[in-house]
Scaffold this active site. Structure first.
Site, PDB file in Angstrom:
ATOM      1  N   ASN A 228      47.432 -28.555 -22.473  1.00 18.99           N
ATOM      2  CA  ASN A 228      46.677 -27.541 -22.921  1.00 18.99           C
ATOM      3  C   ASN A 228      47.453 -26.519 -23.582  1.00 18.99           C
ATOM      4  OD1 ASN A 228      47.402 -25.741 -20.705  1.00 18.99           O
ATOM      5  ND2 ASN A 228      46.272 -27.268 -19.495  1.00 18.99           N
ATOM      6  N   PRO A 326      43.791 -34.418  -8.858  1.00 20.43           N
ATOM      7  CA  PRO A 326      43.384 -33.519  -7.653  1.00 20.43           C
ATOM      8  C   PRO A 326      43.473 -32.183  -8.091  1.00 20.43           C
ATOM      9  CG  PRO A 326      45.908 -34.024  -7.773  1.00 20.43           C
ATOM     10  CD  PRO A 326      45.106 -34.698  -9.101  1.00 20.43           C
ATOM     11  N   ASP A 327      42.450 -31.425  -7.285  1.00 16.65           N
ATOM     12  CA  ASP A 327      42.244 -30.079  -7.264  1.00 16.65           C
ATOM     13  C   ASP A 327      43.225 -29.389  -6.341  1.00 16.65           C
ATOM     14  OD1 ASP A 327      41.290 -27.341  -7.043  1.00 16.65           O
ATOM     15  OD2 ASP A 327      39.247 -28.120  -7.267  1.00 16.65           O
ATOM     16  N   ILE A 328      44.345 -29.001  -7.116  1.00 18.91           N
ATOM     17  CA  ILE A 328      45.456 -28.545  -6.436  1.00 18.91           C
ATOM     18  C   ILE A 328      45.166 -27.432  -5.563  1.00 18.91           C
ATOM     19  CG2 ILE A 328      47.583 -27.214  -6.631  1.00 18.91           C
ATOM     20  CD1 ILE A 328      47.963 -28.949  -9.286  1.00 18.91           C
TER      21      ILE A 328
END
Length: 422
Positions: A228, A326-328
């Site tokens: 991004n 993974p959702d850190i």
């Protein structure tokens, strides 16, 4: 809205002994001269009085009209100006200053100052003043490394001149190395720190802050990746602001084109998996504060290709199989890896709704929301505008340069921690 008591404390934090301090800002020739405009704005905002002296070379990069409008004072550039001498002569101007700041300080100016030359107004003022002089060098990396420049810098330091920088990184000429002028926020902090009761309090000493910054890169093959537009500027500014107040900072960063702030424990990563592992390792003992400012890719390849993918001549379409990263921040919150866990919500629509949802869903203490669909703030911009949301309050500071906003956010986080303890 944010409770009045915390708002008052934030405002009080910015009331410093810089009020009515008389700062003479000398600007020499160099592309970094444009940064001095932001430095003047920061100083005048907290009540300092700023007068400006330009060298002839500086006039090629900044205009007297702009500087006069920002500072509120006529700009001086000529040593023997009858009109100026009738008002505040150059000797009186040298006596007026509480501090002389040269930003940028070119190699030429440093050489003339070191040799005691007084062939223009700025060099004359530096010789005539009894006040401290702070230099912010800015020049090509080869010029900074040259033995003559190094000798001049050493000689000036031995004579009592203060200095900040230069920073290391990409330069306007295309070179990479030391020679970039320090950022206006860092020079501002150095000015504040010079005075006895400085703006930046050392009230975070003993605390460990872990901050993520920049994008992640998820490999498609050895050549291509998913990422991004995050520049890392907001996370790096937060690291600088926290360290300025005494915190020990671990900065875990994806690939960016900016230099890590001096003193940070820097950990460079690429993927979301790498970033999570680095966070968990850094917070084996829970941190005091975790700030997830990184723009982590939501998805990665189910299986990245070992070799470069080739175009298929018989089709115009390629299918990539992606899986969730993974959702850190949710993982760290669930594992209680920090006493206070703060997230960022970079959204393009329904900003407040989505941010509040993330706050509740991920079990965060605070979330900082911003609208990255706006071209004037957010990704790759030097300014930002955010809304700070907790379970109890909402606060929206004014749009500001990221390093300035970072100072406000660190104070807000600190006050949130104080209110929780009480």
């Amino acid at each position: 809205m944010l409770t009045l008591s915390i708002t008052d404390r934030i405002e009080k934090f910015f009331m410093s002994n810089l009020v009515q301090k008389r700062i003479l800002l000398g600007i020499t020739g160099g592309i970094a001269a444009y940064k001095s405009i932001e430095l003047i704005r920061l100083l005048t905002k907290v009540g300092a009085e700023v007068q400006i002296v330009l060298t002839e070379g500086a006039k090629a990069f900044v205009t007297e009209m702009t500087l006069q409008a920002i500072s509120g004072h006529p700009v001086r550039s000529t040593l023997l100006d009858p009109n100026a001498e009738a008002g505040m002569g150059h000797i009186e101007l040298a006596k007026w200053a509480d501090l002389i700041v040269i930003a940028p300080a070119s190699a030429d100016f440093m050489a003339r100052y070191a040799q005691g030359m007084a062939n223009d107004l700025l060099s004359t003022l530096c010789l005539a003043t009894e006040s401290p002089v702070l230099l912010a060098p800015a020049m090509n990396q080869a010029m900074w490394r040259h033995p003559a420049t190094q000798a001049n810098a050493k000689l000036l330091a031995e004579r009592g001149a203060l200095s900040i920088g230069p920073a290391d990184g990409a330069q306007a000429c295309g070179d990479i190395g030391p020679g970039r002028m320090s950022e206006p926020g860092d020079i501002f902090n150095a000015i504040a720190a010079h005075f006895d009761r400085c703006l930046i309090k050392q009230d975070l000493t003993g605390q460990h802050w872990v901050i993520t910054a920049g994008p992640t890169m998820e490999a498609i093959d050895p050549v291509r990746y998913i990422s991004n537009h995050s520049s890392g500027k907001m996370g790096y500014a937060l690291a600088s602001a926290a360290m300025a107040r005494g915190a020990t900072v671990t900065l875990i960063s994806g690939p960016v084109q900016i230099t890590a702030p001096a003193g940070a424990n820097m950990i460079a990563v690429k993927s979301a998996d790498d970033m999570l592992a680095a966070c968990q390792q850094s917070m084996a003992t829970p941190a005091d504060v975790f700030i997830g400012a990184a723009a982590v890719a939501d998805f990665k390849m189910k299986t990245a290709n070992d070799q470069k993918m080739k175009k298929q001549s018989d089709t115009d379409e390629v299918t990539l199989t992606l899986v969730k990263n993974p959702d850190i921040i949710a993982t760290l919150a669930e594992q209680k890896r920090a006493k206070i866990i703060i997230g960022f919500a970079a959204e393009t629509q329904n900003v407040m709704e989505y941010a509040k949802g993330k706050l509740a869903r991920k079990g965060l203490d605070m979330i900082i929301a911003n609208d990255v669909s706006r071209s004037d703030i957010g990704f790759n911009q030097d300014e930002n505008q955010v809304t700070v949301i907790t379970k109890e309050s909402i606060w929206s500071p004014d749009k500001a340069a990221k390093h300035e906003l970072a100072i406000q956010l660190v104070e807000c986080i600190h006050q949130h921690a104080v209110s929780r303890r009480h």
